[in-house]
Design a protein around this motif. Structure first.
Motif, mmCIF file in Angstrom:
data_model
loop_
_atom_site.group_PDB
_atom_site.id
_atom_site.type_symbol
_atom_site.label_atom_id
_atom_site.label_comp_id
_atom_site.label_asym_id
_atom_site.label_seq_id
_atom_site.Cartn_x
_atom_site.Cartn_y
_atom_site.Cartn_z
ATOM 1 N N PHE A 194 -4.952 -0.557 -5.294
ATOM 2 C CA PHE A 194 -4.010 -1.323 -4.481
ATOM 3 C C PHE A 194 -4.685 -1.989 -3.273
ATOM 4 C CE2 PHE A 194 -1.167 1.594 -6.737
ATOM 5 C CZ PHE A 194 -0.184 0.713 -7.153
ATOM 6 N N PRO A 195 -5.582 -1.309 -2.525
ATOM 7 C CA PRO A 195 -6.171 -1.970 -1.339
ATOM 8 C C PRO A 195 -6.963 -3.225 -1.652
ATOM 9 C CG PRO A 195 -6.496 0.401 -1.230
ATOM 10 C CD PRO A 195 -5.981 0.111 -2.604
ATOM 11 N N ASN A 196 -7.436 -3.374 -2.900
ATOM 12 C CA ASN A 196 -8.212 -4.557 -3.271
ATOM 13 C C ASN A 196 -7.349 -5.671 -3.846
ATOM 14 O OD1 ASN A 196 -10.553 -3.281 -2.472
ATOM 15 N ND2 ASN A 196 -11.068 -2.562 -4.528
ATOM 16 N N GLU A 394 6.135 1.283 -0.435
ATOM 17 C CA GLU A 394 5.462 1.300 0.865
ATOM 18 C C GLU A 394 4.154 2.075 0.819
ATOM 19 O OE1 GLU A 394 8.275 2.862 3.571
ATOM 20 O OE2 GLU A 394 9.593 1.096 3.543
ATOM 21 N N SER A 395 4.025 2.998 -0.126
ATOM 22 C CA SER A 395 2.779 3.763 -0.242
ATOM 23 C C SER A 395 1.677 2.973 -0.930
ATOM 24 C CB SER A 395 3.034 5.058 -1.021
ATOM 25 O OG SER A 395 3.459 4.779 -2.347
ATOM 26 N N TRP A 396 1.976 1.773 -1.412
ATOM 27 C CA TRP A 396 0.963 0.965 -2.087
ATOM 28 C C TRP A 396 0.088 0.175 -1.123
ATOM 29 C CZ3 TRP A 396 4.970 -1.250 -6.085
ATOM 30 C CH2 TRP A 396 5.343 -0.241 -6.947
ATOM 31 N N GLY A 397 0.328 0.276 0.156
ATOM 32 C CA GLY A 397 -0.525 -0.375 1.138
ATOM 33 C C GLY A 397 0.063 -1.677 1.644
ATOM 34 N N PRO A 398 -0.315 -2.082 2.861
ATOM 35 C CA PRO A 398 0.258 -3.310 3.444
ATOM 36 C C PRO A 398 -0.150 -4.579 2.712
ATOM 37 C CG PRO A 398 -1.506 -2.430 4.826
ATOM 38 C CD PRO A 398 -1.244 -1.399 3.784
ATOM 39 N N VAL A 403 3.247 -8.795 -2.721
ATOM 40 C CA VAL A 403 3.257 -8.872 -4.182
ATOM 41 C C VAL A 403 4.557 -8.286 -4.732
ATOM 42 C CG1 VAL A 403 1.968 -8.269 -6.273
ATOM 43 C CG2 VAL A 403 0.755 -8.631 -4.119
ATOM 44 N N VAL A 404 5.090 -7.277 -4.046
ATOM 45 C CA VAL A 404 6.290 -6.599 -4.534
ATOM 46 C C VAL A 404 7.470 -7.564 -4.596
ATOM 47 C CG1 VAL A 404 7.843 -4.661 -4.141
ATOM 48 C CG2 VAL A 404 5.425 -4.443 -3.576
ATOM 49 N N TYR A 405 7.592 -8.450 -3.596
ATOM 50 C CA TYR A 405 8.707 -9.409 -3.583
ATOM 51 C C TYR A 405 8.586 -10.408 -4.735
ATOM 52 C CZ TYR A 405 10.079 -7.628 0.978
ATOM 53 O OH TYR A 405 10.505 -6.825 1.995
ATOM 54 N N PHE A 406 7.364 -10.827 -5.060
ATOM 55 C CA PHE A 406 7.196 -11.741 -6.195
ATOM 56 C C PHE A 406 7.430 -11.016 -7.520
ATOM 57 C CE2 PHE A 406 5.047 -14.075 -2.880
ATOM 58 C CZ PHE A 406 5.334 -15.392 -3.184
#
Length: 836
Positions: A194-196, A394-398, A403-406
């Motif tokens: 997720f961070p990448n 929210e645990s997937w990183g800022p 991406v979540v909204y798309f």
């Protein structure tokens, strides 16, 4: 520690494969009585199953004899599938023979010794002869010209993706889509975390750090972001929809310490098994056979071959080959990697092509499904639906939150397709309340790309032309409709004329159906006026349509202004351009601080001088520019003919903009380096807080102090200077070179002193030091006597320093050890290079 690093250098399975090949060779030597090349096997050799192993000492003494026996063994190897016309097995292919030779060479590499040169030369000649014979068999059609797995065609990729989606295999579905779009190997795809990942404009960006061609991190071609685009015309292969469905059915992923998309060990193996099983499923293979899609020599690795092939040869208007190579992470040569970097435009173009968008259609420039800018009650409804679909997002990183909204927008956009194509019992349709909420969110989607807040990226010029052509076709259809209506009106004029004449006669109360000439004339004038108004209305409508067509055809960026406008206050006074082929960013004519032919002179006798440059009344056309000239030009400027040039520090932000000649830019960078180095010395010594804040007389006095500080620094740290007095009239380029050489030597000495201090503080570290008049130093004799122990201590120390400083520490220590013509031992040199 050295053995531990060497053990982890290669993949354990690869090492075991080489060991098995080597045991076959040793077993052949035992069977044929060549015991002179063997010795008793060591008991601690892990995995070795034979009582004997190769005796490298005997082989090094007579490599030609060992090669003779090895070549006999290699020539006798037979292929288990390839047979000739008489059903006799053919010789083994060159790839397998190469593995046996590599296994033998690994015996020397495992003990950090070079392979005997004569043995390597003989093996190379043997491989040439093997390849030549194999080529002859291929030319006769006896051996199939195979190159491993075949590429996966795009149509097979769609069918396989739809198969996984229909079966509810969401892990395999997303894994396949990511392998295809990122163009990475399957073993690298399971490393995505997720961070990448992030969202850039209208694309989903992912960075794959590890690759086969970059195991040690030296090459940086994989540091760039790969852009993945939505394909709303093929939902089964849409990367954004694939992410949405995968995390919808696996909401707990990313909630633990692991940040991987596909948690678990060796998930690529599970994917490989799933692809193999799918291509053997009669339900899928029957459909592939009916469609004529090749699949029999296709595997999981075929996605990488297929996506790159589709991106480069799937269309005649594909992206540049360099952009595809960089996206795939292939080695293209040190020079090309240094100069041809992965620009965003090339990768975004690749992303749009490889995701399956139609290149030769206006839909190639489509935006992903996304929401409008909402607020109030709509925003609360959107947040509640998002929490229901992805409760732990929210645990997937800022970086992953946009991406979540798309992903949610893609679910909303494709909800009707999902309901119609997937069964009610499908795993993605388990949350009934969610799909009811998504139906209410459909009104929040942006349906018109022209009104969207997003900017389209990765679109080539011909796609814009296709969009304009589509608008022209729509306008032409409108024009045809107007013309048809005009034709109907014209065809109906006789009837209208007849009706009007009857009404006119009735109004005039004409007897016996007769009318006078004046009555007929009035009637004709009235009808002609009505016809003129009707034709004028239709022609105006047609003219508007034609005007719209003209606007569509000429919808291009505004041409660059050729006539320079007046510069704003404080701008330059010289107007010139870099030309159409150089620096397109500055190709237009704009106000510059320097004239186009301006050059900085450094004792040049060049004939390229076009003007006389003077400073304080002194002709410097061929003047050797000293340090004081550079200092004053930087802060105060200089005169150029009758014009005053601004201080050169004003060009520091963008020298290419103001300097036309490349030589002038290089000299300017030398001047800048010298002045800033002198400023750093002054400020570090505490002479002033900030040199640029002082007035002009003070700056001239500060030059004297700065020059003496630089002279003292060079004499102290330069390897060739010792109390040498420097002249202020010396060329400042020479002064700058001497200072940077001294600065480098000073940095290396600091790193060496740091390592010596570390040795003096650890147990047994004092063994490698000796006392001198200047303090403790490394003792080369003790280092040479205990190379392995020194490497162990040094490598442990390097693990504690920042990664970017490792090479500097190694250079400082190696430079001291190799002083006075000494040579580093082979073991230390080999191991420290592998470590770094």
């Amino acid at each position: 520690m050295a053995e531990h690093l060497e053990k982890n250098r290669l993949n354990s399975k690869y090492v075991r494969r080489l060991q098995c090949k080597l045991m076959v060779i040793v077993e052949h030597m035992m069977d044929w009585g060549h015991d002179n090349f063997l010795k008793t096997a060591e008991m601690e050799a892990g995995g070795w199953e034979l009582p004997y192993q190769l005796d490298l000492t005997v082989i090094e003494a007579d490599p030609k004899a060992f090669y003779k026996e090895l070549s006999v063994f290699l020539s006798g190897l037979k292929h288990h599938k390839n047979v000739d016309e008489d059903d006799k097995a053919l010789p083994q292919l060159h790839g397998t023979i190469r593995q046996y030779i590599t296994a033998v060479n690994s015996c020397w590499r495992d003990i950090n010794k070079p392979v005997p040169p004569l043995f390597m030369l003989l093996c190379a000649k043997f491989m040439v002869s093997v390849k030549k014979k194999e080529k002859e068999l291929k030319s006769k059609g006896i051996v199939r010209d195979g190159k491993g797995r075949e590429e996966m065609q795009f149509i097979l990729y769609r069918e396989l993706s739809w198969y996984f989606l229909r079966k509810g295999m969401m892990f395999q579905h997303l894994f396949l889509i990511l392998c295809w779009n990122t163009m990475v190997r399957c073993c690298n795809c399971d490393d995505i975390v997720f961070p990448n990942c992030l969202w850039e404009g209208d694309a989903f960006g992912v960075s794959v750090k590890r690759s086969k061609t970059n195991p040690d991190g030296r090459r940086d071609v994989q540091t760039d972001t790969k852009h993945l685009y939505a394909n709303k015309y093929m939902p089964e292969v849409c990367p954004i929809l694939g992410l949405a469905l995968y995390f919808l059915t696996n909401p707990f992923i990313g909630g633990s310490s692991s940040k991987k998309f596909f948690p678990g060990k060796d998930t690529h193996k599970s994917f490989n098994e799933a692809v193999t099983a799918a291509l053997q499923d009669p339900e899928l293979t029957r459909r592939l056979d009916n469609l004529g899609i090749p699949y029999r020599n296709v595997g999981a690795y075929s996605t990488r071959k297929g996506s790159t092939t589709y991106c480069t040869t799937g269309t005649t208007a594909g992206p540049p080959i360099i952009a595809v190579l960089l996206r795939a992470g292939w080695t293209i040569g040190k020079t090309l990697e240094s100069y041809l970097r992965q620009a965003q435009a090339g990768d975004t173009f690749c992303g749009r092509v490889v995701c399956g968008l139609p290149v030769l259609h206006k839909n190639f420039a489509a935006l992903p499904p996304h929401f409008k800018l909402v607020e109030g009650a709509d925003w609360g409804d959107l947040q509640a639906t998002l929490k229901m679909a992805y409760p732990f997002h929210e645990s997937w990183g800022p970086s992953f939150q946009p991406v979540v909204y798309f992903m949610l927008a893609s679910l909303t956009y494709h909800q009707e397709w999902i309901r119609s194509e997937l069964d009610v019992a499908h795993v993605v349709r388990g949350k009934a309340n969610l799909w009811d909420r998504l139906h209410r969110l459909h009104a929040l989607l942006e349906t018109d790309d022209d009104k969207s807040r997003l900017t389209v990226t990765g679109v080539p010029p011909h796609s814009i032309i296709f969009g304009n052509i589509h608008r022209v076709e729509e306008n032409v259809q409108r024009l045809e409709g107007k013309v048809d209506r005009l034709q109907v009106s014209v065809d109906g004029l006789p009837g209208k004329l007849k009706d009007c004449m009857k009404a006119f006669y009735h109004e005039k109360d004409v007897e016996n159906g007769m009318a006078s000439a004046s009555v007929v004339k009035d009637m004709m004038d009235r009808q002609m006026e009505q016809m003129r108004q009707l034709i004028h209305t239709e022609v105006s409508t047609i003219s508007g349509v034609v005007h719209d067509i003209s606007d569509s055809l000429h919808e291009e960026p505004t041409p660059t202004q050729t006539t320079p406008s007046l510069p704003r206050r404080g701008g330059g006074i010289w107007f010139w351009s870099h030309g159409p082929c150089r620096y397109k960013k500055y190709s237009e004519q704009r106000a510059r601080y320097l004239p186009k032919e301006f050059r900085l002179s450094f004792d040049l006798t060049s004939r390229k001088r076009l003007r006389t440059v003077d400073c304080t009344g002194v002709d410097i056309t061929r003047k050797k520019v000293n340090a004081f000239d550079a200092w004053t030009w930087w802060w105060e400027g200089l005169r150029y003919g009758d014009n005053v040039i601004r201080p050169l520090k004003n060009m520091a932000d963008d020298p290419k903009f103001h300097f036309y000649h490349k030589n002038a830019r290089q000299r300017y960078n030398d001047l800048k380096s010298l002045v800033l180095s002198m400023v750093e010395l002054l400020q570090n010594a505490g002479v002033v807080d900030a040199v640029e804040d002082e007035n002009t007389p003070t700056k001239r006095l500060l030059f004297k102090q700065g020059f003496k500080l630089m002279e003292a620094f060079i004499n102290k740290h330069h390897p060739a200077h010792n109390d040498r007095r420097l002249s202020e009239t010396m060329s400042f380029t020479t002064l700058k070179k001497d200072f940077y050489l001294a600065k480098k030597q000073h940095t290396l000495q600091q790193k060496l002193d740091h390592f010596v201090d570390h040795l003096s503080q650890i147990p047994d570290g004092d063994y490698f030091l000796k006392d001198t008049d200047s303090g403790k130093q490394l003792d080369f004799r003790k280092f040479q006597a205990s190379v392995k122990d020194f490497y162990s201590v040094f490598s442990s120390f390097l693990m504690t320093v920042p990664r970017e400083s490792m090479k500097i520490y190694v250079q400082s220590v190696n430079g001291f050890l190799t002083s006075n013509g000494r040579v580093l031992p082979f073991y230390y040199k080999n191991m420290i290079s592998k470590f770094v």
